[in-house]
Design an enzyme around this catalytic site. Structure first.
Site, short mmCIF file in Angstrom:
data_model
loop_
_atom_site.label_atom_id
_atom_site.label_comp_id
_atom_site.label_asym_id
_atom_site.label_seq_id
_atom_site.Cartn_x
_atom_site.Cartn_y
_atom_site.Cartn_z
N GLY A 78 1.15 -1.58 -0.10
CA GLY A 78 -0.01 0.01 0.05
C GLY A 78 0.82 1.69 0.08
N ASN B 121 1.51 3.38 -2.46
CA ASN B 121 0.88 4.19 -3.26
C ASN B 121 0.02 4.75 -2.64
OD1 ASN B 121 1.69 4.17 -6.14
ND2 ASN B 121 2.08 2.29 -5.94
N MET C 109 -4.51 -6.96 -6.45
CA MET C 109 -4.15 -7.98 -7.60
C MET C 109 -5.58 -9.00 -8.66
SD MET C 109 -1.82 -7.22 -8.05
CE MET C 109 -0.36 -6.19 -6.71
N LEU D 163 -8.99 -9.43 -10.54
CA LEU D 163 -10.10 -8.75 -11.61
C LEU D 163 -11.12 -8.44 -11.08
CD1 LEU D 163 -9.71 -8.81 -14.84
CD2 LEU D 163 -11.50 -10.32 -15.30
N ASN E 277 -6.67 2.22 -13.17
CA ASN E 277 -6.12 1.57 -12.10
C ASN E 277 -4.24 2.20 -12.92
OD1 ASN E 277 -4.48 -0.92 -11.00
ND2 ASN E 277 -4.73 -2.10 -13.51
N HIS F 224 -0.66 0.31 -13.41
CA HIS F 224 0.02 -1.21 -13.87
C HIS F 224 1.61 -0.54 -13.99
CE1 HIS F 224 0.38 -4.48 -15.40
NE2 HIS F 224 1.32 -4.17 -15.84
C1 GAR Z 1 2.84 -1.22 -7.93
O1 GAR Z 1 3.37 -1.22 -8.55
C2 GAR Z 1 1.12 -1.44 -8.29
O2 GAR Z 1 1.69 -0.94 -9.50
C3 GAR Z 1 1.86 -2.89 -8.79
O3 GAR Z 1 2.03 -3.42 -7.71
C4 GAR Z 1 2.63 -2.45 -6.86
C5 GAR Z 1 1.98 -2.45 -5.29
O4 GAR Z 1 2.45 -1.53 -4.89
N1 GAR Z 1 0.24 -2.95 -9.80
C6 GAR Z 1 0.47 -4.01 -10.00
O5 GAR Z 1 0.86 -4.91 -10.86
C7 GAR Z 1 -0.96 -3.98 -10.71
N2 GAR Z 1 -1.04 -5.55 -12.30
P1 GAR Z 1 2.01 -0.97 -3.33
O6 GAR Z 1 1.18 -1.73 -2.88
O7 GAR Z 1 2.71 -0.73 -2.73
O8 GAR Z 1 1.53 0.20 -3.46
#
Ligand code: GAR
Length: 189
Positions: free
Chosen positions: A13, A15, A86, A88, A103, A105
């Site tokens: 988390g 982000n 993660m 859908l 979202n 990516h």
């Molecule tokens: C992030 O890098 C995000 O872009 C990716 O997971 C990470 C989560 O990091 N998302 C995906 O791969 C979605 N397909 P965080 O939990 O530290 O924010």
């Protein structure tokens, strides 16, 4: 009345944390709810630290029952942000929130997207293919993994010696810099 945002996240988390901080004193947008499919996700602790209501759900609640729909509706959620989520998104969510789900990516879509391409798997594939650059894609969510219309992309250069961890760091930096601002624009457009 502020526009109410729910964040869906499955893991650390970081982000979500950046997004929460960015909108902390925002005049028209409020992060109202954090939802996770993972009871051990550190994002739940972050939610607690910021005193944001949070909710954990399982597959049944998400895909079969209408519990999450009700929670979103009872909390008056207007916009959904996926931040390291993660699973859908079910089609009915996409219908209920048309152009209101975004979202992020961790790669330059359409490359390195689709089922199974998430988190470190993406960066490992990028390294394996000896890519010279990677980056982030922020997109609208539709009923397929990583296929909604692209809103924003940013790139970072890779060195031949970079590991998957190095790529993850560069990508995260871009995510923190851009995702909150792009969310703000997408909401207020
Ligand atoms: C992030 O890098 C995000 O872009 C990716 O997971 C990470 C989560 O990091 N998302 C995906 O791969 C979605 N397909 P965080 O939990 O530290 O924010």
């Amino acid at each position: 009345m502020k526009i109410k945002v729910a964040i869906f996240a499955s893991g650390n988390g970081t982000n979500a944390e950046e997004i929460i901080k960015y909108f902390q004193n925002h005049e028209s947008i409020k992060i109202s709810l954090i939802l996770s499919n993972n009871p051990n996700a550190f994002v739940l602790q972050r939610a607690e630290n910021h005193r944001i209501p949070h909710f954990i759900f399982n597959r049944n609640m998400f895909y079969k029952e209408r519990l999450i729909d009700e929670i979103l509706s009872l909390n008056g959620i207007n916009f959904i942000v996926l931040a390291g989520f993660m699973w859908l998104i079910p089609e009915r969510f996409v219908k209920n929130y048309p152009n209101k789900i975004v979202n992020i990516h961790p790669a330059l879509l359409p490359k390195y997207g689709g089922k199974g391409m998430y988190g470190s798997y993406v960066h490992e594939a990028v390294i394996k293919n000896k890519e010279k650059e990677s980056g982030i894609t922020i997109h609208w969510v539709n009923e397929k993994y990583d296929e909604g219309n692209i809103i924003f992309q940013a790139k970072c250069k890779l060195n031949p010696s970079d590991t998957a961890d190095d790529v993850a760091k560069k990508v995260h930096r871009l995510e923190y810099e851009h995702y909150p601002k792009v969310i703000e624009k997408a909401i207020l457009q």
